[in-house]
Design a protein around this motif. Structure first.
Motif, short mmCIF file in Angstrom:
data_model
loop_
_atom_site.label_atom_id
_atom_site.label_comp_id
_atom_site.label_asym_id
_atom_site.label_seq_id
_atom_site.Cartn_x
_atom_site.Cartn_y
_atom_site.Cartn_z
N GLY A 48 21.64 27.14 38.54
CA GLY A 48 22.62 26.23 39.14
C GLY A 48 23.32 26.85 40.34
N GLY A 49 23.08 28.14 40.61
CA GLY A 49 23.71 28.82 41.75
C GLY A 49 25.22 28.90 41.64
N SER A 50 25.73 28.93 40.40
CA SER A 50 27.18 28.83 40.23
C SER A 50 27.85 30.18 40.02
N ASN A 51 27.09 31.24 39.94
CA ASN A 51 27.74 32.53 39.69
C ASN A 51 27.20 33.58 40.66
N MET A 52 27.05 33.18 41.92
CA MET A 52 26.49 34.11 42.90
C MET A 52 27.19 33.99 44.24
N LEU A 53 27.22 35.13 44.94
CA LEU A 53 27.72 35.14 46.31
C LEU A 53 26.61 35.72 47.17
N LEU A 54 26.12 34.91 48.11
CA LEU A 54 25.02 35.34 48.96
C LEU A 54 25.60 35.95 50.24
N THR A 55 25.39 37.26 50.41
CA THR A 55 25.94 37.92 51.61
C THR A 55 24.85 38.18 52.66
N GLU A 226 32.11 20.64 44.44
CA GLU A 226 31.63 19.57 45.33
C GLU A 226 32.58 19.41 46.52
N GLU A 227 33.86 19.78 46.29
CA GLU A 227 34.85 19.61 47.36
C GLU A 227 35.13 20.91 48.11
N VAL A 228 35.31 22.00 47.37
CA VAL A 228 35.59 23.30 47.99
C VAL A 228 34.66 24.33 47.35
N GLY A 229 33.88 25.02 48.17
CA GLY A 229 32.94 26.00 47.63
C GLY A 229 33.64 27.07 46.81
N ASN A 230 33.11 27.37 45.63
CA ASN A 230 33.65 28.46 44.82
C ASN A 230 32.70 28.77 43.69
N SER A 231 32.98 29.88 43.00
CA SER A 231 32.12 30.31 41.90
C SER A 231 32.93 30.54 40.64
N GLY A 232 33.99 29.78 40.46
CA GLY A 232 34.85 29.98 39.29
C GLY A 232 35.56 31.33 39.40
N SER A 233 35.82 31.94 38.27
CA SER A 233 36.52 33.24 38.28
C SER A 233 35.69 34.25 39.06
N PHE A 234 36.27 34.82 40.09
CA PHE A 234 35.51 35.78 40.89
C PHE A 234 35.51 37.16 40.24
N PHE A 235 36.62 37.48 39.55
CA PHE A 235 36.76 38.79 38.89
C PHE A 235 36.81 38.59 37.38
N LYS A 236 36.56 39.66 36.66
CA LYS A 236 36.78 39.64 35.21
C LYS A 236 38.24 39.98 34.96
N ASN A 237 38.78 39.54 33.84
CA ASN A 237 40.11 39.99 33.47
C ASN A 237 40.00 41.43 32.99
N ASP A 285 37.87 30.89 56.96
CA ASP A 285 37.43 29.91 55.96
C ASP A 285 37.33 30.51 54.55
N ALA A 286 37.65 31.80 54.42
CA ALA A 286 37.63 32.42 53.09
C ALA A 286 39.06 32.41 52.55
N GLY A 287 39.21 32.08 51.27
CA GLY A 287 40.57 32.01 50.76
C GLY A 287 40.68 32.26 49.27
N VAL A 288 41.95 32.28 48.82
CA VAL A 288 42.26 32.42 47.40
C VAL A 288 42.85 31.08 46.98
N HIS A 289 42.30 30.50 45.91
CA HIS A 289 42.69 29.14 45.51
C HIS A 289 44.20 29.04 45.31
N VAL A 295 40.23 32.61 41.57
CA VAL A 295 39.11 31.89 42.18
C VAL A 295 39.15 32.04 43.70
N LEU A 296 38.10 32.61 44.25
CA LEU A 296 37.99 32.70 45.72
C LEU A 296 37.25 31.45 46.21
N VAL A 297 37.64 30.97 47.38
CA VAL A 297 37.05 29.71 47.86
C VAL A 297 36.50 29.82 49.27
N ASN A 298 35.52 28.97 49.53
CA ASN A 298 34.94 28.83 50.86
C ASN A 298 35.38 27.45 51.38
#
Ligand code: EPU
Length: 333
Positions: A48-55, A226-237, A285-289, A295-298
């Motif tokens: 689903g491409g939901s847990n990756m950051l392509l650099t 669908e509205e703002v690019g993100n991958s859920g929690s970017f870090f682990k607790n 265009d990179a941000g913190v929700h 959650v980091l956002v694109n």
């Protein structure tokens, strides 16, 4: 099977990063999958491409795994075994289980991604993890083309972790996952504070009520990919020891925390990041929700590298301020 060249992966990753696949192939059957690994072992697996950051662009052959189907293996008692193919969308699968009154996955509603990648990081939310209902999975060994069954004891599930993220990374392709769910006498979990408050007026909440509550909570604080690019929690607790926690508590008595074991305390990374002043901050265009600092956002056209640079800046500030290292949960490529 059609191997395409220079395909943009923007629509295939929930961060919405514009990286290219040098070669890309959609896999629609086990037969196709077995065939492809006979001539190519250097594979980049895309679910689903939901847990990756392509650099960067992807040099390996990108396999878009599209295997679909759900099989039910009913039993005479309260339990049912449900097998879903790897390419099934996770949330649609959860909704389907609820429509059949199969209990166990309701707390995991609305998590982006596909069934096949869900065990890799042992997806979890609101007091439940996949390991709680996991029965077994089938995976194809890339080097031999053989299918192996993994039982729960083979998976080494941990907090956002499994054997597929460590020792067996890039060695197997998960093709289906079987869950052990309940048909009646559901063992629901509404211990998570926000869920119990939402359901306090319901006497015997159904699995559908719980799913609806989870969807409400997620929609209120997590951005819709669908509205703002993100991958859920970017870090682990992060999990720290009692002594470090006690020291922190002196200066920050309000610090939220969960006791993990006698000597371990989990601290919400979102809280640490917010305390460091990053919540809602935007760098190009990179941000913190704005509603959940984990959650980091694109916002539109951030590159993976820009998001990663922001992540490193956050890691550094949290380290300097609290002497806590934030481990990245998302896979960086
Ligand atoms: N908090 C802040 N500021 C923030 C965010 C959170 O102070 O910006 C505080 C909250 O006030 C609360 C605590 O941190 O006291 C925990 O926040 P929350 O309930 O939102 O959960 P979390 O620990 O931040 C984890 C998972 C989520 C999962 C929720 C609910 C991880 C890395 N994340 O977040 O998982 O949905 O719990 O169970 O464990 C994901 O993995 O993508 C994900 C969204």
């Amino acid at each position: 099977m059609n191997i395409q060249k220079n395909i943009s992966l923007k629509q295939y990753n929930t961060f919405g990063i514009s990286a290219n696949a040098k070669r890309f192939v959609s896999i629609n059957s086990l037969k196709e999958l077995k065939k492809v690994i006979t001539f190519e072992k250097n594979i980049f697996l895309l679910g689903g491409g939901s847990n990756m950051l392509l650099t960067a662009d992807i040099e390996k052959l990108v396999l878009h795994l599209n295997l679909k189907g759900i099989i039910v293996n009913d039993t005479e008692n309260d339990v049912v075994f449900v097998t879903a193919e790897a390419g099934e969308n996770w949330h649609e699968f959860v909704v389907w289980c609820i429509s059949q009154n199969y209990g166990g996955l309701e707390n995991l509603s609305l998590i982006p991604g596909n069934v096949g990648t869900s065990p890799i990081q042992n997806i979890g939310a609101y007091g439940v993890e996949i390991k709680d209902t996991f029965h077994q999975l089938e995976a194809l060994e890339i080097s031999t083309g053989k299918i192996k069954i993994f039982k729960i004891e083979d998976c080494n599930f941990g907090y956002r972790n499994s054997v597929f993220k460590k020792e067996l990374k890039d060695k197997y392709i998960i093709i289906n996952v079987t869950f052990k769910l309940t048909k009646k006498n559901h063992k629901t979990n509404i211990s998570y504070g926000a869920i119990s408050s939402l359901l306090e007026n319901k006497e015997n909440p159904t699995i559908k009520d719980i799913s609806d509550a989870v969807i409400d909570i997620r929609q209120s604080k997590l951005p819709d990919p669908e509205e703002v690019g993100n991958s859920g929690s970017f870090f682990k607790n992060p999990i720290i020891n009692q002594n470090s926690f006690k020291t922190l508590q002196i200066t920050h008595p309000e610090i939220p925390h969960y006791i993990v074991s006698e000597n371990e305390v989990k601290i919400p990374a979102g809280w640490l990041i917010e305390q460091c002043g990053f919540k809602g901050k935007r760098f190009g265009d990179a941000g913190v929700h704005t509603k959940q600092a984990l959650v980091l956002v694109n916002y539109n056209n951030a590159t993976g590298q820009e998001i990663y640079t922001l992540a490193q800046k956050i890691q550094q500030k949290v380290k300097d301020t609290y002497n806590i290292y934030l481990d990245i949960e998302v896979n960086i490529f």
